[in-house]
Design a protein around this motif. Sequence first.
Motif, PDB file in Angstrom:
ATOM      1  N   ARG A 136       0.818  -1.213   0.000  1.00 11.39           N
ATOM      2  CA  ARG A 136       0.000   0.000   0.000  1.00 11.39           C
ATOM      3  C   ARG A 136       0.851   1.261   0.000  1.00 11.39           C
ATOM      4  O   ARG A 136       0.610   2.201  -0.761  1.00 11.39           O
ATOM      5  N   ASP A 137       1.869   1.296   0.876  1.00 12.07           N
ATOM      6  CA  ASP A 137       2.658   2.517   1.036  1.00 12.07           C
ATOM      7  C   ASP A 137       3.526   2.797  -0.189  1.00 12.07           C
ATOM      8  O   ASP A 137       3.711   3.956  -0.571  1.00 12.07           O
ATOM      9  N   ALA A 138       4.073   1.741  -0.813  1.00 12.26           N
ATOM     10  CA  ALA A 138       4.857   1.934  -2.031  1.00 12.26           C
ATOM     11  C   ALA A 138       3.971   2.460  -3.152  1.00 12.26           C
ATOM     12  O   ALA A 138       4.374   3.323  -3.945  1.00 12.26           O
ATOM     13  N   HIS A 139       2.738   1.963  -3.215  1.00 15.27           N
ATOM     14  CA  HIS A 139       1.785   2.395  -4.245  1.00 15.27           C
ATOM     15  C   HIS A 139       1.286   3.810  -3.958  1.00 15.27           C
ATOM     16  O   HIS A 139       1.179   4.648  -4.868  1.00 15.27           O
ATOM     17  N   TRP A 140       0.993   4.093  -2.705  1.00 14.97           N
ATOM     18  CA  TRP A 140       0.458   5.384  -2.290  1.00 14.97           C
ATOM     19  C   TRP A 140       1.486   6.498  -2.455  1.00 14.97           C
ATOM     20  O   TRP A 140       1.195   7.575  -2.983  1.00 14.97           O
TER      21      TRP A 140
END
Length: 233
Positions: A136-140
């Motif tokens: 999630r954080d890499a995508h966000w």
Amino acid sequence: MLKWLSALVDSNEKELKRLQPLVNRINSLEPEFERLSDSELRAKTEEFKARYQNGSSLDDLLPEAYAAVREAAKRTIHQRHFDVQLMGGIVLHQGKIAEMKTGEGKTLVATLPLYLNSLTGQGCHLVTVNDYLSKRDAHWMGPIYHALGVSVASIQHEAAFLYDPTYESEDKVWHSLRPISRRQAYEADITYGTNNEFGFDYLRDNMVLDLSQCVQRSLNYAIIDEVDNILID
């Protein structure tokens, strides 16, 4: 007991006051970075890398690098780092623990020191507690890094992904995450993953019969999310 608590509070206040001039310097650069075009903002990364190679320290580059990340965040995900988040990013770069409450934007804070330390070209890790958060954080945060010309990957238990806004996945939730090899994920400028995956990859790399089978490169810089839980584990 009260005297001890008072000393602790005073110490924290002194630390915040020590950081304030650096925060003020970053804030003073905001109008300058707002005037840059997208391509000029992206070109700042190569400029910073060249200056680092020519002898500037990461500490020297910190104000401009943080100003660049803040501007990229405003343009891409429409979030602006507040002063307290800049302070958190400075503390993390210094290798210290930054305690922040849920909702204070820890994920956004991490983009600052991760970008700064990626300028060395040696890679950075964000160690988090589960596969979902690492994905999630890499995508966000991916759009921020991409706007600055920095690659970001996520390592999962049985997969690895690179943030690539030109890639159209069948999975509409993770539409910009392109599947890649584990080694390619470690070759990214910034790699998100869990303590388990980083740890077991390190162990496996130390058991290979040939160095060509290793997936990790030299360890350089890492931020540990929820450091109390992970270090206890």
